[in-house]
Motif scaffolding. Structure first.
Motif, PDB file in Angstrom:
ATOM      1  N   ALA A 100     -53.721  59.672-100.547  1.00 12.25           N
ATOM      2  CA  ALA A 100     -53.816  59.491-102.002  1.00 12.25           C
ATOM      3  C   ALA A 100     -55.176  59.945-102.527  1.00 12.25           C
ATOM      4  O   ALA A 100     -55.262  60.612-103.554  1.00 12.25           O
ATOM      5  CB  ALA A 100     -53.564  58.034-102.367  1.00 12.25           C
ATOM      6  N   LEU A 101     -56.255  59.598-101.820  1.00 11.71           N
ATOM      7  CA  LEU A 101     -57.586  59.969-102.294  1.00 11.71           C
ATOM      8  C   LEU A 101     -57.924  61.423-101.985  1.00 11.71           C
ATOM      9  O   LEU A 101     -58.675  62.054-102.728  1.00 11.71           O
ATOM     10  CB  LEU A 101     -58.641  59.016-101.730  1.00 11.71           C
ATOM     11  CG  LEU A 101     -58.537  57.582-102.276  1.00 11.71           C
ATOM     12  CD1 LEU A 101     -59.577  56.691-101.636  1.00 11.71           C
ATOM     13  CD2 LEU A 101     -58.652  57.563-103.791  1.00 11.71           C
ATOM     14  N   GLN A 102     -57.380  61.968-100.930  1.00 11.57           N
ATOM     15  CA  GLN A 102     -57.597  63.385-100.617  1.00 11.57           C
ATOM     16  C   GLN A 102     -57.024  64.267-101.716  1.00 11.57           C
ATOM     17  O   GLN A 102     -57.547  65.331-102.015  1.00 11.57           O
ATOM     18  CB  GLN A 102     -56.965  63.743 -99.266  1.00 11.57           C
ATOM     19  CG  GLN A 102     -57.129  65.187 -98.873  1.00 11.57           C
ATOM     20  CD  GLN A 102     -58.580  65.589 -98.651  1.00 11.57           C
ATOM     21  OE1 GLN A 102     -59.399  64.767 -98.255  1.00 11.57           O
ATOM     22  NE2 GLN A 102     -58.900  66.837 -98.901  1.00 11.57           N
ATOM     23  N   ILE A 105     -60.041  64.208-105.182  1.00 12.28           N
ATOM     24  CA  ILE A 105     -61.403  63.943-104.715  1.00 12.28           C
ATOM     25  C   ILE A 105     -62.430  63.813-105.842  1.00 12.28           C
ATOM     26  O   ILE A 105     -63.536  63.341-105.607  1.00 12.28           O
ATOM     27  CB  ILE A 105     -61.887  64.978-103.673  1.00 12.28           C
ATOM     28  CG1 ILE A 105     -61.989  66.364-104.277  1.00 12.28           C
ATOM     29  CG2 ILE A 105     -61.010  64.961-102.446  1.00 12.28           C
ATOM     30  CD1 ILE A 105     -62.707  67.353-103.380  1.00 12.28           C
ATOM     31  N   THR A 106     -62.067  64.197-107.075  1.00 13.75           N
ATOM     32  CA  THR A 106     -62.998  63.999-108.199  1.00 13.75           C
ATOM     33  C   THR A 106     -62.664  62.743-108.999  1.00 13.75           C
ATOM     34  O   THR A 106     -63.323  62.453-109.995  1.00 13.75           O
ATOM     35  CB  THR A 106     -62.997  65.202-109.155  1.00 13.75           C
ATOM     36  OG1 THR A 106     -61.721  65.307-109.778  1.00 13.75           O
ATOM     37  CG2 THR A 106     -63.379  66.489-108.443  1.00 13.75           C
ATOM     38  N   LEU A 107     -61.643  62.006-108.557  1.00  8.16           N
ATOM     39  CA  LEU A 107     -61.228  60.775-109.249  1.00  8.16           C
ATOM     40  C   LEU A 107     -61.027  61.041-110.738  1.00  8.16           C
ATOM     41  O   LEU A 107     -61.599  60.373-111.592  1.00  8.16           O
ATOM     42  CB  LEU A 107     -62.244  59.653-109.023  1.00  8.16           C
ATOM     43  CG  LEU A 107     -62.578  59.341-107.563  1.00  8.16           C
ATOM     44  CD1 LEU A 107     -63.687  58.313-107.479  1.00  8.16           C
ATOM     45  CD2 LEU A 107     -61.341  58.893-106.802  1.00  8.16           C
ATOM     46  N   ASP A 108     -60.206  62.035-111.008  1.00  2.99           N
ATOM     47  CA  ASP A 108     -59.933  62.452-112.400  1.00  2.99           C
ATOM     48  C   ASP A 108     -61.220  62.796-113.143  1.00  2.99           C
ATOM     49  O   ASP A 108     -61.437  62.382-114.283  1.00  2.99           O
ATOM     50  CB  ASP A 108     -59.129  61.389-113.146  1.00  2.99           C
ATOM     51  CG  ASP A 108     -57.726  61.215-112.588  1.00  2.99           C
ATOM     52  OD1 ASP A 108     -57.202  62.187-112.001  1.00  2.99           O
ATOM     53  OD2 ASP A 108     -57.153  60.130-112.741  1.00  2.99           O
ATOM     54  N   ASN A 109     -62.093  63.543-112.484  1.00  2.00           N
ATOM     55  CA  ASN A 109     -63.358  64.048-113.050  1.00  2.00           C
ATOM     56  C   ASN A 109     -64.397  62.969-113.352  1.00  2.00           C
ATOM     57  O   ASN A 109     -65.335  63.225-114.097  1.00  2.00           O
ATOM     58  CB  ASN A 109     -63.096  64.907-114.285  1.00  2.00           C
ATOM     59  CG  ASN A 109     -62.276  66.133-113.950  1.00  2.00           C
ATOM     60  OD1 ASN A 109     -62.526  66.791-112.951  1.00  2.00           O
ATOM     61  ND2 ASN A 109     -61.278  66.406-114.762  1.00  2.00           N
ATOM     62  N   CYS A 114     -65.322  62.473-103.736  1.00  2.00           N
ATOM     63  CA  CYS A 114     -64.999  61.192-103.097  1.00  2.00           C
ATOM     64  C   CYS A 114     -64.439  61.540-101.731  1.00  2.00           C
ATOM     65  O   CYS A 114     -63.302  61.992-101.614  1.00  2.00           O
ATOM     66  CB  CYS A 114     -63.980  60.417-103.941  1.00  2.00           C
ATOM     67  SG  CYS A 114     -63.391  58.882-103.163  1.00  2.00           S
ATOM     68  N   LEU A 115     -65.279  61.372-100.693  1.00  2.00           N
ATOM     69  CA  LEU A 115     -64.907  61.842 -99.365  1.00  2.00           C
ATOM     70  C   LEU A 115     -65.045  60.733 -98.319  1.00  2.00           C
ATOM     71  O   LEU A 115     -66.011  59.966 -98.335  1.00  2.00           O
ATOM     72  CB  LEU A 115     -65.781  63.033 -98.973  1.00  2.00           C
ATOM     73  CG  LEU A 115     -65.675  64.251 -99.898  1.00  2.00           C
ATOM     74  CD1 LEU A 115     -66.733  65.278 -99.539  1.00  2.00           C
ATOM     75  CD2 LEU A 115     -64.284  64.851 -99.858  1.00  2.00           C
ATOM     76  N   LEU A 116     -64.088  60.701 -97.411  1.00  2.00           N
ATOM     77  CA  LEU A 116     -64.099  59.736 -96.318  1.00  2.00           C
ATOM     78  C   LEU A 116     -65.267  60.033 -95.385  1.00  2.00           C
ATOM     79  O   LEU A 116     -65.433  61.168 -94.937  1.00  2.00           O
ATOM     80  CB  LEU A 116     -62.777  59.804 -95.553  1.00  2.00           C
ATOM     81  CG  LEU A 116     -62.605  58.835 -94.392  1.00  2.00           C
ATOM     82  CD1 LEU A 116     -62.621  57.390 -94.874  1.00  2.00           C
ATOM     83  CD2 LEU A 116     -61.302  59.128 -93.654  1.00  2.00           C
ATOM     84  N   GLN A 117     -66.079  59.009 -95.088  1.00  2.00           N
ATOM     85  CA  GLN A 117     -67.244  59.170 -94.217  1.00  2.00           C
ATOM     86  C   GLN A 117     -67.068  58.517 -92.852  1.00  2.00           C
ATOM     87  O   GLN A 117     -67.628  58.978 -91.869  1.00  2.00           O
ATOM     88  CB  GLN A 117     -68.482  58.571 -94.885  1.00  2.00           C
ATOM     89  CG  GLN A 117     -68.856  59.253 -96.177  1.00  2.00           C
ATOM     90  CD  GLN A 117     -69.183  60.716 -95.976  1.00  2.00           C
ATOM     91  OE1 GLN A 117     -70.036  61.074 -95.191  1.00  2.00           O
ATOM     92  NE2 GLN A 117     -68.479  61.579 -96.682  1.00  2.00           N
ATOM     93  N   ASN A 118     -66.313  57.402 -92.821  1.00  2.00           N
ATOM     94  CA  ASN A 118     -66.218  56.655 -91.572  1.00  2.00           C
ATOM     95  C   ASN A 118     -65.016  55.719 -91.644  1.00  2.00           C
ATOM     96  O   ASN A 118     -64.593  55.329 -92.732  1.00  2.00           O
ATOM     97  CB  ASN A 118     -67.496  55.842 -91.342  1.00  2.00           C
ATOM     98  CG  ASN A 118     -67.636  55.323 -89.936  1.00  2.00           C
ATOM     99  OD1 ASN A 118     -66.912  55.724 -89.033  1.00  2.00           O
ATOM    100  ND2 ASN A 118     -68.564  54.411 -89.737  1.00  2.00           N
ATOM    101  N   THR A 119     -64.505  55.357 -90.486  1.00  2.00           N
ATOM    102  CA  THR A 119     -63.442  54.363 -90.378  1.00  2.00           C
ATOM    103  C   THR A 119     -63.853  53.359 -89.321  1.00  2.00           C
ATOM    104  O   THR A 119     -64.261  53.733 -88.225  1.00  2.00           O
ATOM    105  CB  THR A 119     -62.105  55.028 -89.983  1.00  2.00           C
ATOM    106  OG1 THR A 119     -61.782  56.018 -90.958  1.00  2.00           O
ATOM    107  CG2 THR A 119     -60.987  54.006 -89.919  1.00  2.00           C
ATOM    108  N   ILE A 120     -63.759  52.071 -89.675  1.00  2.00           N
ATOM    109  CA  ILE A 120     -64.117  50.986 -88.762  1.00  2.00           C
ATOM    110  C   ILE A 120     -62.864  50.159 -88.527  1.00  2.00           C
ATOM    111  O   ILE A 120     -62.175  49.774 -89.480  1.00  2.00           O
ATOM    112  CB  ILE A 120     -65.246  50.120 -89.356  1.00  2.00           C
ATOM    113  CG1 ILE A 120     -66.473  50.990 -89.634  1.00  2.00           C
ATOM    114  CG2 ILE A 120     -65.577  48.950 -88.429  1.00  2.00           C
ATOM    115  CD1 ILE A 120     -67.523  50.329 -90.493  1.00  2.00           C
TER     116      ILE A 120
END
Length: 147
Positions: A100-102, A105-109, A114-120
């Motif tokens: 959904a976020l990919q 990535i501009t969150l409607d400008n 908005c990019l994934l950096q890490n997963t815990i």
């Protein structure tokens, strides 16, 4: 009253994830900074964990800052799966969030990116029912003119 951009960004992420079944496995349980226990799982919580301004642009009469917002999206599952594993169920919901976020990535400008950096990943077998948590850490870059 002025609304801080991080509030607007957080609300936009919740809105994107809540829209029209983009995260169907969460069943509409997408929350903005919710800290209470949620009875039904799986669910998703969107929280801002840091907001770091960078140097302002030089030569402007009103300073404009590049800011880096760290957003944590918690996917929590506590249901006993009828098949598969609790971790697998949480991973599936997390993948729906990532997709959904990919796609926005501009969150409607509202943001530059908005990019994934890490997963815990975290599992707790010490509670009943057991809980599994997937934390998706996103870096949101945006410009802010403080006026």
């Amino acid at each position: 009253m002025a609304v801080h951009p991080r509030k607007t960004i957080r609300e936009k992420i919740v809105s994107i994830l809540s829209a029209g079944g983009v995260v169907p496995s969460a069943g509409g349980r997408i929350y903005d900074s919710r800290v209470q226990v949620v009875e039904t799982a799986p669910f998703v919580i969107v929280r801002v964990v840091s907001d770091e301004p960078e140097e302002p642009f030089i030569g402007l009469s009103i300073p404009t800052y590049n800011r880096v917002l760290t957003v944590e999206i918690d996917v929590v599952d506590t249901e006993r799966p009828s098949s598969g594993t609790l971790a697998g169920n949480a991973d599936d919901v997390a993948r729906e969030v990532e997709i959904a976020l990919q796609g926005n990535i501009t969150l409607d400008n509202l943001a530059l990116s908005c990019l994934l950096q890490n997963t815990i990943l975290e599992e707790s077998g010490e509670v009943d029912p057991p809980a599994y948590l997937v934390q998706l850490i996103y870096q949101v870059r945006y410009e802010d003119t403080v006026s």
